[in-house]
Enzyme design. Sequence first.
Site, mmCIF file in Angstrom:
data_model
loop_
_atom_site.group_PDB
_atom_site.id
_atom_site.type_symbol
_atom_site.label_atom_id
_atom_site.label_comp_id
_atom_site.label_asym_id
_atom_site.label_seq_id
_atom_site.Cartn_x
_atom_site.Cartn_y
_atom_site.Cartn_z
ATOM 1 C CG HIS A 115 -3.433 -3.734 3.136
ATOM 2 N ND1 HIS A 115 -2.426 -3.260 3.936
ATOM 3 C CD2 HIS A 115 -4.085 -2.638 2.672
ATOM 4 C CE1 HIS A 115 -2.462 -1.938 3.970
ATOM 5 N NE2 HIS A 115 -3.460 -1.544 3.211
ATOM 6 C CB CYS A 173 -0.994 -0.055 1.154
ATOM 7 S SG CYS A 173 -2.452 0.927 0.834
ATOM 8 C CD GLU A 205 -1.242 -6.507 5.139
ATOM 9 O OE1 GLU A 205 -0.904 -6.723 3.964
ATOM 10 O OE2 GLU A 205 -1.429 -5.350 5.587
HETATM 11 N N1 GLN Z 1 -1.948 6.697 2.922
HETATM 12 C C1 GLN Z 1 -2.067 5.934 1.725
HETATM 13 C C2 GLN Z 1 -3.434 6.034 1.088
HETATM 14 O O1 GLN Z 1 -4.373 6.479 1.703
HETATM 15 C C3 GLN Z 1 -1.704 4.485 1.993
HETATM 16 C C4 GLN Z 1 -2.704 3.786 2.850
HETATM 17 C C5 GLN Z 1 -2.201 2.470 3.380
HETATM 18 O O2 GLN Z 1 -1.016 2.188 3.335
HETATM 19 N N2 GLN Z 1 -3.084 1.655 3.926
HETATM 20 O O3 GLN Z 1 -3.593 5.669 -0.053
#
Ligand code: GLN
Length: 602
Positions: A525, A398, A527
Amino acid sequence: MKYVLVTGGVVSGLGKGVTASSIGLLLKACGLRITSIKIDPYLNTDAGTMSPFEHGEVYVLDDGGEVDLDLGNYERFLDIKLTSDNNITTGKIYQSVIDKERRGDYLGKTVQVVPHITDAIQEWIERVAMIPVDGKAGPADVCVIELGGTIGDIESMPFIEALGQFSYRVGTGNFCLIHVSLVPVLNVVGEQKTKPTQHSVRGLRGLGLTPHILACRSTMALDQNVKVKLSQFCHVTEENIITLYDVPNIWHIPLLLRDQKAHEAILKVLNLMGKAGQPALEEWTSRAAICDKLHEPVHIAMVGKYTGLSDSYLSVLKALVHASVFNRKKLFVDWVPASDLEDATAKENPDAYKAAWKLLKGADGILVPGGFGDRGVQGKILAAKYARENRIPFLGICLGMQIAVIEFARSVIGLQDANSTEFDPNTRNPCVIFMPEGSKTHMGGTMRLGSRRTYFQVMNSKSAKLYGSKSVIDERHRHRYEVNPDMVACLEKAGLSFAGKDETGRRMEIIELPNHPYFIGVQFHPEFKSRPGKPSPLFLGLIAAACGELDAVFLGNGIQRNIPNGVGNHTAKIKAYQNGIATKATNALPDGVYSNGNGVYL
Ligand code: GLN
């Protein structure tokens, strides 16, 4: 539907969540279908707004629910998919009651905690318990309910009252209460003290709940005389007093419960002895044993913001563990506070700076997890640069993917001010931008949350191969910003590959550096869908690459291992692990244990 309620006494942090998940797993191993509900008595409607630093990670479900991390334990242990309604909070209950009141549904009555809130709790539990979560049709056999907090907390009172009524409503034989408590050992005399448990059971009874089983956390097994004493004072039979003593890893907890016949105690209370079989935990047993014996180290540097509290990245850690055990490596996570890698720290705190770089340089692989806000972003960019230039295996999740794109734009394309508009709204080279799925003007609810589909663009990419050469995958998301689609062509020309995109082709899901041993960034994600027996492919790839064994994974011949003794002799259904990695089935493994044909358990 039968219900198992797990409550906690004496102190928080006893591992109630793991205990409840282990109970679920044990019952599942007896052949029952299990679902679960976590009750969090706090006022927040969900965990979405809670700081990971204070409360641990926000766990994300398929339906986009942002929930307590304990739901992650249930999903991992039971291999199920929960819904956001499986996490009840005071906020959710009150909101539903207040909404009803506003609609006039209470017909002029005074709306009160008892009976309106307590009824709403019971109705919610009964409704959610019926939702199938294991991919099969129809409701589960047993719903494990975990009540957060400890008995006596003011905010859990309405739940206790509701659950007391509920146990009466569903009746004997349908409700089993397991109270997790603490039996401390006083160092001076080495004696196991029962008084705190006695008090907390008395508190529970005073509130109208009667425990059927006591699960006592202690450093060692309880002495027989201690059990006798607890039994007398707490009115719980001796065989229903289980000790959860310290074990080398949490995968032993279900085995500990089985060894003490906790399943029999529960099945008797629930009148399920006829329906359930003996627990089949072969796969679980061998994995716990393998985990204890690992010795070949693999060091992964976690470059994050909340390195002070490991719960902030719980699912990432679990996914690393799953992948390491799969690769037969002992995992060492080296926490690198991102901001310590920055130039400013070199001046302000040279020791911290040196220590951070030493850890980063000593690691076999580097992982930059998700995050929000600009603290430590520059440090994360430096970590990605180091990994790219020094050919160190890298996985960016992310925000970790976004900073890898920023780094690439800056260093490789030479766009010095390339940035995300999250950190610099006025950058002339916005390579990461705000891309809400819904409204562009409304800030609330603009997060892209939950399961979304990724379409592979490059079938011979490492990520596609790790996912078993599937053309599409579903993974969970939680973000607002994304790679700017208008800059993709430019990034691609410079050598960054966009191996996965969404169905529109406008949202970048996976980046890769084709000429690097392992450099992958993902907008999702992975994970959250990693399981002990089914590690997430990208984590598997990271660990294998960090150990120089990635080719073996691709070739499908894995890593040579011996099949441990005592693992099933009956013919079993062997599934090829994610269609690619496991190729040949052997017939000596029990259900749920996969092999790549060379004796590797997957
Ligand atoms: N801050 C970034 C976004 O809003 C990444 C978010 C995250 O890593 N979950 O896209």
